[in-house]
Scaffold this active site. Structure first.
Site, mmCIF file in Angstrom:
data_model
loop_
_atom_site.group_PDB
_atom_site.id
_atom_site.type_symbol
_atom_site.label_atom_id
_atom_site.label_comp_id
_atom_site.label_asym_id
_atom_site.label_seq_id
_atom_site.Cartn_x
_atom_site.Cartn_y
_atom_site.Cartn_z
ATOM 1 C CG HIS A 85 46.694 139.645 21.503
ATOM 2 N ND1 HIS A 85 47.710 140.570 21.441
ATOM 3 C CD2 HIS A 85 46.887 138.959 22.658
ATOM 4 C CE1 HIS A 85 48.477 140.457 22.509
ATOM 5 N NE2 HIS A 85 48.000 139.478 23.255
ATOM 6 C CG HIS B 144 52.636 133.426 32.451
ATOM 7 N ND1 HIS B 144 51.768 132.348 32.543
ATOM 8 C CD2 HIS B 144 53.803 133.015 33.003
ATOM 9 C CE1 HIS B 144 52.394 131.334 33.130
ATOM 10 N NE2 HIS B 144 53.624 131.723 33.415
ATOM 11 C CB SER C 260 46.241 138.950 26.531
ATOM 12 O OG SER C 260 47.372 138.741 27.335
ATOM 13 C CD GLU D 105 54.277 139.763 34.667
ATOM 14 O OE1 GLU D 105 55.475 139.518 34.912
ATOM 15 O OE2 GLU D 105 53.627 139.211 33.755
ATOM 16 C CG ASP E 299 53.850 130.334 39.815
ATOM 17 O OD1 ASP E 299 52.913 129.522 39.664
ATOM 18 O OD2 ASP E 299 54.893 130.295 39.139
ATOM 19 N N GLY E 300 51.552 132.577 38.360
ATOM 20 C CA GLY E 300 50.251 132.452 37.737
ATOM 21 C C GLY E 300 49.706 131.039 37.709
ATOM 22 C CG ASP F 216 51.069 134.293 26.588
ATOM 23 O OD1 ASP F 216 51.886 133.613 25.960
ATOM 24 O OD2 ASP F 216 50.900 135.518 26.397
#
Length: 256
Positions: free
Chosen positions: A19, A42, A97, A115, A137-138, A158
């Site tokens: 971050h 994510h 984030s 997400e 699905d990211g 991530d």
């Protein structure tokens, strides 16, 4: 993975690493009067309570942001995000984030957050005010959205790394995304574990993308039996000055 919930780990030293770099980059990128695209694959729930039972159970925030924040420079953009989040949500609130991005992005920018976990997605919908949310699905979303309009932007990947095959999958994916979007900033976070399972992935990425930067910090595990002993960020097309900012973070982590 639908079993992963970041509330147990929010504010740990890996979050501090990730971050702090993200906040620095977004402040740099939004200083220019040009629209920006932002993507997270994510996203999690976006907002966490460090007084919640999940955080207390692991002690990772106590070993992480609680110790690290006083050592950050007073003018660091990460400190500004932390202060703004507490002012709005309370003294024990912690920004994931998505809220780091929310702090910097402007009305003309675009923000996409993915997400899959139902409870995390529901919480994210309450926490993030400016994003387009995707219950998807990211990594598939990244393929679908890249290259974006505007082309100037940043993507944060991530994953939870609960499945070991993710390392090999990501070693193939990141160069593919870069080939589609060669001007984009692509950030891949990864954990450093005792068995160093990240090493083949990082070597493969460095071979495919030799101009990228891999920055790693080491730290003492938050508790006995906790495997994570460091944090890594693989950064494609990082903004000018990133190496110097990473070196400053080296100094911070050396004190912890």
């Amino acid at each position: 993975m639908l079993s992963y919930q970041h509330g147990y780990h929010a504010g740990n030293l890996a979050d501090v690493h990730k971050h702090a770099l993200l906040a620095w980059m977004l402040r740099y990128l939004t200083a220019k009067d040009k629209p920006l695209f932002y993507l997270e694959t994510h996203a999690g729930r976006g907002l966490y309570d460090l007084a919640a039972p999940e955080a207390a159970k692991t002690g990772e925030a106590a070993a992480g942001i609680t110790r690290a924040e006083p050592m950050l420079p007073r003018d660091h953009p990460y400190r500004a995000v932390l202060a703004a989040t507490r002012a709005r949500h309370g003294a024990t609130a912690y920004p994931g984030s998505p809220l780091v991005a929310d702090h910097f992005l402007r009305p003309g920018d675009s923000c996409h957050l993915a997400e899959l976990h139902p409870a995390e997605h529901a919480a994210l919908s309450q926490a993030s005010t400016r994003a387009t949310l995707h219950k998807a699905d990211g990594l598939a979303l990244a393929h679908a959205l890249l290259p974006p309009t505007p082309r100037r932007g940043l993507a944060l990947i991530d994953p939870s790394y609960e499945v070991k095959t993710e390392y090999g999958d990501l070693a193939r994916l990141i160069p593919q995304l870069h080939a589609k979007w060669n001007v984009g900033v692509i950030l891949l976070w990864y954990p450093i574990l005792p068995d160093e399972r990240h090493r083949p992935m990082v070597r493969s990425l460095q071979s495919a993308l030799p101009d990228a930067i891999s920055h790693e910090v080491a730290f003492t595990p938050a508790r006995p039996g906790h495997g994570m002993q460091g944090s890594g960020m693989f950064m494609v097309n990082p903004p000018w000055g990133t190496k110097e900012e990473a070196a400053r973070l080296d100094g911070l982590f050396a004190k912890l």
